[in-house]
Design a protein around this motif. Structure first.
Motif, PDB file in Angstrom:
ATOM      1  N   ASP A 283     -29.805 -23.658  25.529  1.00 18.96           N
ATOM      2  CA  ASP A 283     -30.789 -24.758  25.467  1.00 18.96           C
ATOM      3  C   ASP A 283     -31.286 -24.961  24.037  1.00 18.96           C
ATOM      4  O   ASP A 283     -31.509 -26.080  23.600  1.00 18.96           O
ATOM      5  CB  ASP A 283     -32.030 -24.427  26.320  1.00 18.96           C
ATOM      6  CG  ASP A 283     -31.720 -24.323  27.800  1.00 18.96           C
ATOM      7  OD1 ASP A 283     -30.547 -24.563  28.179  1.00 18.96           O
ATOM      8  OD2 ASP A 283     -32.648 -24.003  28.569  1.00 18.96           O
ATOM      9  N   ASP A 286     -29.884 -25.738  17.863  1.00 15.01           N
ATOM     10  CA  ASP A 286     -30.655 -26.661  17.026  1.00 15.01           C
ATOM     11  C   ASP A 286     -29.719 -27.634  16.309  1.00 15.01           C
ATOM     12  O   ASP A 286     -29.504 -27.551  15.110  1.00 15.01           O
ATOM     13  CB  ASP A 286     -31.479 -25.828  16.033  1.00 15.01           C
ATOM     14  CG  ASP A 286     -32.557 -26.672  15.391  1.00 15.01           C
ATOM     15  OD1 ASP A 286     -32.840 -27.762  15.909  1.00 15.01           O
ATOM     16  OD2 ASP A 286     -33.092 -26.237  14.355  1.00 15.01           O
ATOM     17  N   THR A 287     -29.142 -28.547  17.079  1.00 16.64           N
ATOM     18  CA  THR A 287     -28.275 -29.574  16.491  1.00 16.64           C
ATOM     19  C   THR A 287     -28.793 -30.931  16.950  1.00 16.64           C
ATOM     20  O   THR A 287     -29.446 -31.032  17.998  1.00 16.64           O
ATOM     21  CB  THR A 287     -26.819 -29.438  16.975  1.00 16.64           C
ATOM     22  OG1 THR A 287     -26.794 -29.617  18.401  1.00 16.64           O
ATOM     23  CG2 THR A 287     -26.232 -28.074  16.633  1.00 16.64           C
ATOM     24  N   ALA A 288     -28.451 -31.960  16.197  1.00 14.71           N
ATOM     25  CA  ALA A 288     -28.897 -33.313  16.547  1.00 14.71           C
ATOM     26  C   ALA A 288     -28.347 -33.694  17.925  1.00 14.71           C
ATOM     27  O   ALA A 288     -29.072 -34.247  18.766  1.00 14.71           O
ATOM     28  CB  ALA A 288     -28.428 -34.306  15.491  1.00 14.71           C
ATOM     29  N   ASN A 290     -27.529 -31.801  20.479  1.00 11.86           N
ATOM     30  CA  ASN A 290     -28.197 -31.111  21.586  1.00 11.86           C
ATOM     31  C   ASN A 290     -29.612 -31.633  21.805  1.00 11.86           C
ATOM     32  O   ASN A 290     -30.038 -31.844  22.943  1.00 11.86           O
ATOM     33  CB  ASN A 290     -28.206 -29.599  21.351  1.00 11.86           C
ATOM     34  CG  ASN A 290     -28.607 -28.838  22.597  1.00 11.86           C
ATOM     35  OD1 ASN A 290     -28.215 -29.213  23.714  1.00 11.86           O
ATOM     36  ND2 ASN A 290     -29.403 -27.808  22.448  1.00 11.86           N
ATOM     37  N   ARG A 291     -30.314 -31.860  20.708  1.00 14.66           N
ATOM     38  CA  ARG A 291     -31.689 -32.368  20.852  1.00 14.66           C
ATOM     39  C   ARG A 291     -31.692 -33.734  21.537  1.00 14.66           C
ATOM     40  O   ARG A 291     -32.474 -33.984  22.451  1.00 14.66           O
ATOM     41  CB  ARG A 291     -32.357 -32.468  19.475  1.00 14.66           C
ATOM     42  CG  ARG A 291     -32.889 -31.124  18.969  1.00 14.66           C
ATOM     43  CD  ARG A 291     -33.824 -31.327  17.790  1.00 14.66           C
ATOM     44  NE  ARG A 291     -33.170 -31.995  16.678  1.00 14.66           N
ATOM     45  CZ  ARG A 291     -32.535 -31.370  15.681  1.00 14.66           C
ATOM     46  NH1 ARG A 291     -32.495 -30.058  15.659  1.00 14.66           N
ATOM     47  NH2 ARG A 291     -31.962 -32.048  14.713  1.00 14.66           N
ATOM     48  N   THR A 292     -30.786 -34.627  21.091  1.00 12.88           N
ATOM     49  CA  THR A 292     -30.732 -35.979  21.671  1.00 12.88           C
ATOM     50  C   THR A 292     -30.347 -35.903  23.145  1.00 12.88           C
ATOM     51  O   THR A 292     -30.928 -36.581  23.991  1.00 12.88           O
ATOM     52  CB  THR A 292     -29.684 -36.829  20.912  1.00 12.88           C
ATOM     53  OG1 THR A 292     -29.884 -36.642  19.536  1.00 12.88           O
ATOM     54  CG2 THR A 292     -29.790 -38.284  21.263  1.00 12.88           C
ATOM     55  N   ARG A 294     -30.735 -33.403  25.258  1.00 14.48           N
ATOM     56  CA  ARG A 294     -31.772 -32.810  26.101  1.00 14.48           C
ATOM     57  C   ARG A 294     -32.928 -33.782  26.332  1.00 14.48           C
ATOM     58  O   ARG A 294     -33.476 -33.861  27.439  1.00 14.48           O
ATOM     59  CB  ARG A 294     -32.286 -31.499  25.485  1.00 14.48           C
ATOM     60  CG  ARG A 294     -31.212 -30.416  25.404  1.00 14.48           C
ATOM     61  CD  ARG A 294     -31.808 -29.061  25.061  1.00 14.48           C
ATOM     62  NE  ARG A 294     -32.686 -28.631  26.137  1.00 14.48           N
ATOM     63  CZ  ARG A 294     -32.259 -28.021  27.243  1.00 14.48           C
ATOM     64  NH1 ARG A 294     -30.978 -27.753  27.413  1.00 14.48           N
ATOM     65  NH2 ARG A 294     -33.109 -27.671  28.181  1.00 14.48           N
ATOM     66  N   ALA A 295     -33.263 -34.539  25.282  1.00 13.16           N
ATOM     67  CA  ALA A 295     -34.369 -35.502  25.428  1.00 13.16           C
ATOM     68  C   ALA A 295     -33.973 -36.602  26.414  1.00 13.16           C
ATOM     69  O   ALA A 295     -34.761 -36.983  27.288  1.00 13.16           O
ATOM     70  CB  ALA A 295     -34.724 -36.095  24.070  1.00 13.16           C
ATOM     71  N   GLU A 304     -35.332 -30.250  32.742  1.00 14.31           N
ATOM     72  CA  GLU A 304     -34.625 -29.731  31.570  1.00 14.31           C
ATOM     73  C   GLU A 304     -33.130 -29.678  31.872  1.00 14.31           C
ATOM     74  O   GLU A 304     -32.728 -29.314  32.977  1.00 14.31           O
ATOM     75  CB  GLU A 304     -35.109 -28.316  31.231  1.00 14.31           C
ATOM     76  CG  GLU A 304     -36.557 -28.240  30.779  1.00 14.31           C
ATOM     77  CD  GLU A 304     -36.808 -28.964  29.454  1.00 14.31           C
ATOM     78  OE1 GLU A 304     -35.856 -29.126  28.659  1.00 14.31           O
ATOM     79  OE2 GLU A 304     -37.965 -29.366  29.229  1.00 14.31           O
TER      80      GLU A 304
END
Ligand code: PHB
Length: 394
Positions: A283, A286-288, A290-292, A294-295, A304
């Motif tokens: 989870d 810390d990559t763009a 993955n963040r995009t 997950r959001a 989640e």
């Protein structure tokens, strides 16, 4: 990559998916025929949460292309496989022969995948496995029309064998549900653990899908191993980790593939503290991408995302890529398969490509639960490819 996913898009996609009726193929009368995708997944039982997350991830990928594959609308037919290997051939036939789907996305349970493979190797239905780790699927039973966006059981667990030895765990007991998926995960761990000098003191097998662990935990307490390697998933994993802590085994390090905590960590609470796992996702990456991802998942589904959602999303990405290359023409089979084979998938886990056997070549992360969070400690094995023993593509 821009991601546009909203509840509205997802609802529209759902509505399109329920419309029935005969539609002539695009190439007979124009760009109107729907592409049919069968989802063969567990929607009940211990793996129900996994099936739901995979379906959500898959729909989210499609929503990003306006619900289309190669410019054609998509009809999704979902079938509950009940994690029942005995029903898998019949269920697969229903989709492949009865509904004449263009693609199958399934399964979660390795035994179900084996039954499904028997059928799709004959019908030639292009199939993407979004979870089941059965080594044979990208080993002796590999086939041009079969792809996997998840992992092989060996691949997810082999790296932990060395991690355990490096951490000074010399005598380890293993415990798993007794069926291909779990046995092969333990096999991957044991291979590397013993190769590096570790000793397996006991291999405990629990009938699937029992969630009554007390007798086995008593057995582990009596063995007093340096560590325990365990495979359970879904609601079984939720309960096992809680029961392990409640049985007072907290001082014996607990390891396993990341399925032990993924998607169930919040429910495990303090019982999961310290659990050490290997997996092709975390989870917290810390990559763009993955963040995009997950959001968007959270805003689309109100929960989640987890590894299963990622695998479903990537199954969608593979189909999107293949169908774009042939402009939606599923009769251009070799070009479609060639495009899927050479895809570089920009996954929330990190980018991956397929091996010759159609299994992801991917980094396996080492993770540990610390203060209730899944912390990424590093990469346990970079760009790990399954050895694909016995795979001969015909
Ligand atoms: C499997 O049966 O291959 C399997 C099931 C659940 C998981 C992982 C693998 O979380």
């Amino acid at each position: 990559m821009t991601m546009r996913v909203s509840r509205r898009n997802l609802i529209k996609l759902g509505a399109a998916a329920t419309m029935a009726g005969f539609v002539p193929t695009r190439f007979a009368i124009g760009n109107t025929a729907k592409v049919k995708v069968g989802l063969l997944l567990p929607y009940s039982g211990t793996y129900a949460g996994l099936g739901e997350a995979i379906s959500n991830g898959f729909r989210m990928a499609l929503a990003e292309t306006g619900g289309k594959l190669g410019g054609r609308e998509v009809e999704i037919i979902s079938l509950d496989d009940e994690s029942n290997p005995g029903k898998a051939p019949e269920n697969t036939n229903r989709l492949a022969v009865g509904d004449k789907v263009d693609f199958i996305v399934g399964a979660v349970h390795s035994g179900v995948a084996m039954g499904m493979l028997k059928v799709v190797r004959d019908t030639g239905t292009i199939t993407v496995i979004p979870n089941a780790g059965a080594n044979a699927a990208t080993g002796p039973l590999c086939a041009p029309n079969v792809f996997r966006t998840s992992f092989s059981s060996w691949q997810a667990c082999f790296p932990m064998g060395k991690v355990a030895v490096d951490r000074g765990l010399k005598k380890v007991a293993t415990i798993t549900w007794k069926y291909a998926g779990g046995d092969e995960m333990v096999g991957g761990f044991v291979e590397n653990f013993t190769k590096n000098g570790g000793t397996v003191v006991e291999q405990i097998q629990v009938p699937f899908p029992t969630e009554e662990f007390q007798a086995y935990l008593t057995q582990i307490a009596a063995l007093r191993p340096d560590g325990v390697f365990a495979f359970f998933a879904g609601s079984g994993a939720l309960k096992f980790v809680k029961d392990y802590a409640a049985a007072g085994l907290g001082s014996i390090p607990l390891m396993g593939p990341g399925f032990l905590t993924d998607g169930v960590l919040a429910g495990q609470g303090a019982a999961a503290e310290g659990v050490l796992t290997t997996l092709h996702y975390a989870d917290a990456l810390d990559t763009a991408e993955n963040r995009t991802f997950r959001a968007a998942y959270k805003s689309g589904f109100g929960k989640e995302a987890d590894v299963y959602a990622v695998q479903g999303y990537d199954a969608g990405q593979v189909l999107i890529h293949g169908m774009a290359a042939v402009n939606g023409d599923t009769t251009a089979r070799s070009a479609l398969i060639a495009a899927m084979e050479t895809a570089r998938i920009n996954s929330p886990r990190g980018p991956f490509t397929f091996s010759k056997a159609h299994n992801p070549i991917q980094d396996i992360y080492l993770r540990q639960v610390r203060n209730g969070q899944e912390v990424v400690l590093g990469v346990a094995h970079a760009a790990l490819a399954d050895p694909a023993k016995g795979c001969k593509m015909t």
